[in-house]
Motif scaffolding. Structure first.
Motif, PDB file in Angstrom:
ATOM      1  N   PRO A  10     -16.024  45.342 152.629  1.00  0.00           N
ATOM      2  CA  PRO A  10     -16.724  46.664 151.743  1.00  0.00           C
ATOM      3  C   PRO A  10     -17.090  46.156 150.437  1.00  0.00           C
ATOM      4  N   TYR A  11     -16.239  45.489 149.480  1.00  0.00           N
ATOM      5  CA  TYR A  11     -16.586  45.642 148.121  1.00  0.00           C
ATOM      6  C   TYR A  11     -17.627  44.589 147.788  1.00  0.00           C
ATOM      7  N   LYS A  12     -18.319  43.639 148.925  1.00  0.00           N
ATOM      8  CA  LYS A  12     -19.463  42.889 148.660  1.00  0.00           C
ATOM      9  C   LYS A  12     -20.373  43.639 149.281  1.00  0.00           C
ATOM     10  N   THR A  13     -21.160  44.181 148.231  1.00  0.00           N
ATOM     11  CA  THR A  13     -22.534  45.207 148.452  1.00  0.00           C
ATOM     12  C   THR A  13     -23.515  44.704 148.008  1.00  0.00           C
ATOM     13  N   THR A  14     -24.746  45.037 148.417  1.00  0.00           N
ATOM     14  CA  THR A  14     -26.070  44.791 148.124  1.00  0.00           C
ATOM     15  C   THR A  14     -26.465  46.209 147.325  1.00  0.00           C
ATOM     16  N   GLU A  15     -25.724  47.368 147.350  1.00  0.00           N
ATOM     17  CA  GLU A  15     -26.208  48.392 146.540  1.00  0.00           C
ATOM     18  C   GLU A  15     -26.412  48.061 145.243  1.00  0.00           C
ATOM     19  N   PRO A  16     -27.562  48.425 144.708  1.00  0.00           N
ATOM     20  CA  PRO A  16     -27.763  48.069 143.063  1.00  0.00           C
ATOM     21  C   PRO A  16     -27.102  49.232 142.434  1.00  0.00           C
ATOM     22  N   HIS A  17     -26.833  50.210 142.977  1.00  0.00           N
ATOM     23  CA  HIS A  17     -26.204  51.333 142.066  1.00  0.00           C
ATOM     24  C   HIS A  17     -24.688  51.517 142.221  1.00  0.00           C
ATOM     25  N   GLU A  18     -24.114  50.577 142.866  1.00  0.00           N
ATOM     26  CA  GLU A  18     -22.593  50.464 142.986  1.00  0.00           C
ATOM     27  C   GLU A  18     -21.917  50.524 141.953  1.00  0.00           C
ATOM     28  N   PRO A  19     -20.866  51.338 141.573  1.00  0.00           N
ATOM     29  CA  PRO A  19     -20.140  51.322 140.297  1.00  0.00           C
ATOM     30  C   PRO A  19     -19.324  49.921 139.993  1.00  0.00           C
ATOM     31  N   ALA A  20     -19.657  49.204 139.043  1.00  0.00           N
ATOM     32  CA  ALA A  20     -19.149  48.024 138.728  1.00  0.00           C
ATOM     33  C   ALA A  20     -17.619  48.025 138.706  1.00  0.00           C
ATOM     34  N   LEU A  21     -16.879  49.192 138.593  1.00  0.00           N
ATOM     35  CA  LEU A  21     -15.522  49.230 138.413  1.00  0.00           C
ATOM     36  C   LEU A  21     -15.075  49.527 139.847  1.00  0.00           C
ATOM     37  N   ASP A  22     -15.717  50.127 140.587  1.00  0.00           N
ATOM     38  CA  ASP A  22     -15.174  50.231 142.065  1.00  0.00           C
ATOM     39  C   ASP A  22     -15.257  48.877 142.735  1.00  0.00           C
ATOM     40  N   ARG A  23     -16.427  47.994 142.287  1.00  0.00           N
ATOM     41  CA  ARG A  23     -16.320  46.761 142.914  1.00  0.00           C
ATOM     42  C   ARG A  23     -15.170  46.060 142.468  1.00  0.00           C
ATOM     43  N   ILE A  24     -14.775  45.932 141.131  1.00  0.00           N
ATOM     44  CA  ILE A  24     -13.622  45.078 140.719  1.00  0.00           C
ATOM     45  C   ILE A  24     -12.401  45.590 141.339  1.00  0.00           C
ATOM     46  N   ARG A  25     -12.117  46.848 141.498  1.00  0.00           N
ATOM     47  CA  ARG A  25     -11.118  47.407 141.936  1.00  0.00           C
ATOM     48  C   ARG A  25     -10.645  47.048 143.552  1.00  0.00           C
ATOM     49  N   ALA A  26     -11.861  46.554 143.938  1.00  0.00           N
ATOM     50  CA  ALA A  26     -11.759  46.108 145.597  1.00  0.00           C
ATOM     51  C   ALA A  26     -11.371  44.706 145.524  1.00  0.00           C
ATOM     52  N   LEU A  27     -11.630  43.901 144.611  1.00  0.00           N
ATOM     53  CA  LEU A  27     -11.445  42.332 144.660  1.00  0.00           C
ATOM     54  C   LEU A  27      -9.994  42.039 144.970  1.00  0.00           C
ATOM     55  N   PRO A  28      -9.731  41.269 145.776  1.00  0.00           N
ATOM     56  CA  PRO A  28      -8.359  40.665 146.170  1.00  0.00           C
ATOM     57  C   PRO A  28      -7.624  40.295 144.997  1.00  0.00           C
ATOM     58  N   SER A  29      -8.314  39.689 143.792  1.00  0.00           N
ATOM     59  CA  SER A  29      -7.477  39.359 142.782  1.00  0.00           C
ATOM     60  C   SER A  29      -6.727  40.437 141.893  1.00  0.00           C
ATOM     61  N   TRP A  30      -7.820  41.609 141.940  1.00  0.00           N
ATOM     62  CA  TRP A  30      -7.506  42.690 141.135  1.00  0.00           C
ATOM     63  C   TRP A  30      -6.206  43.386 141.999  1.00  0.00           C
ATOM     64  N   LEU A  31      -6.319  43.400 143.100  1.00  0.00           N
ATOM     65  CA  LEU A  31      -5.344  44.144 144.044  1.00  0.00           C
ATOM     66  C   LEU A  31      -4.316  43.550 144.060  1.00  0.00           C
ATOM     67  N   LEU A  32      -4.200  42.093 144.159  1.00  0.00           N
ATOM     68  CA  LEU A  32      -2.883  41.444 143.966  1.00  0.00           C
ATOM     69  C   LEU A  32      -2.090  41.406 142.526  1.00  0.00           C
ATOM     70  N   ASN A  33      -3.104  41.260 141.714  1.00  0.00           N
ATOM     71  CA  ASN A  33      -2.581  41.751 140.329  1.00  0.00           C
ATOM     72  C   ASN A  33      -1.741  43.095 140.090  1.00  0.00           C
ATOM     73  N   ARG A  34      -2.419  44.131 140.618  1.00  0.00           N
ATOM     74  CA  ARG A  34      -1.760  45.530 140.591  1.00  0.00           C
ATOM     75  C   ARG A  34      -0.573  45.426 141.448  1.00  0.00           C
ATOM     76  N   ALA A  35      -0.591  44.658 142.543  1.00  0.00           N
ATOM     77  CA  ALA A  35       0.782  44.850 143.483  1.00  0.00           C
ATOM     78  C   ALA A  35       1.496  43.922 142.686  1.00  0.00           C
ATOM     79  N   ALA A  36       1.378  43.004 142.158  1.00  0.00           N
ATOM     80  CA  ALA A  36       2.384  42.140 141.267  1.00  0.00           C
ATOM     81  C   ALA A  36       3.063  42.988 140.030  1.00  0.00           C
TER      82      ALA A  36
END
Length: 165
Positions: A10-36
């Motif tokens: 879901p975080y890989k979107t073609t929607e031009p209006h997708e909030p940038a922070l929502d995309r970042i928060r869905a990245l595996p690297s972001w989630l791993l960092n938060r979990a760590a």
């Protein structure tokens, strides 16, 4: 060279209006960092009950596995900077968890060994660590925990030749 991360998640979107922070928060690297970060916090709080921090635990565990051991070799084994290792060992020695004595073969070196209290403390830290990790993964079923840990181990292992089959 590895290919860029591609997915139909879901975080890989073609929607031009997708909030940038929502995309970042869905990245595996972001989630791993938060979990760590959450894991470090839980472990840090657990080890604080013994008056210790995670580096203390790592050094105690390394000495238990390879000790008695030269202080320099202990630093190489754990990856701690020599200046940091001195402080960690000073703390552990002050708490009577390790001994630091001159090496009989080379008096310029110190040999680090666990004391009986150090072994006892290490056992308590292992129990506290297990409890903290159970809390970290509490939202998962036992089967999901096992799978999650196996997947994390694969992700954490650096491989030049590509993903593990």
């Amino acid at each position: 060279m590895t290919e860029p991360f591609e997915t139909t998640e879901p975080y890989k979107t073609t929607e031009p209006h997708e909030p940038a922070l929502d995309r970042i928060r869905a990245l595996p690297s972001w989630l791993l960092n938060r979990a760590a970060g959450r894991g470090r916090r839980l472990l840090g709080e657990a080890f604080a009950h013994e008056g210790l921090r995670m580096p203390h635990h790592a050094v105690l565990a390394a000495v238990a596995d390879i000790g008695p051991v030269a202080q320099a070799a202990l630093g190489r084994e754990t990856g701690f900077d020599p200046k940091d290792m001195v402080g960690i060992l000073n703390d552990l020695q002050r708490m009577r968890l390790v001994t630091r004595t001159p090496d009989p073969d080379d008096r310029r070196k110190n040999v680090i060994a666990l004391t009986a209290e150090g072994r006892s403390c290490l056992a308590r830290l292992a129990q506290l660590g297990d409890e903290a990790n159970r809390a970290l993964l509490a939202a998962l079923t036992p089967a999901e925990r096992e799978q999650f840990v196996a997947l994390l181990a694969r992700v954490a292992e650096e491989r030049e030749e590509g993903p593990v089959a």
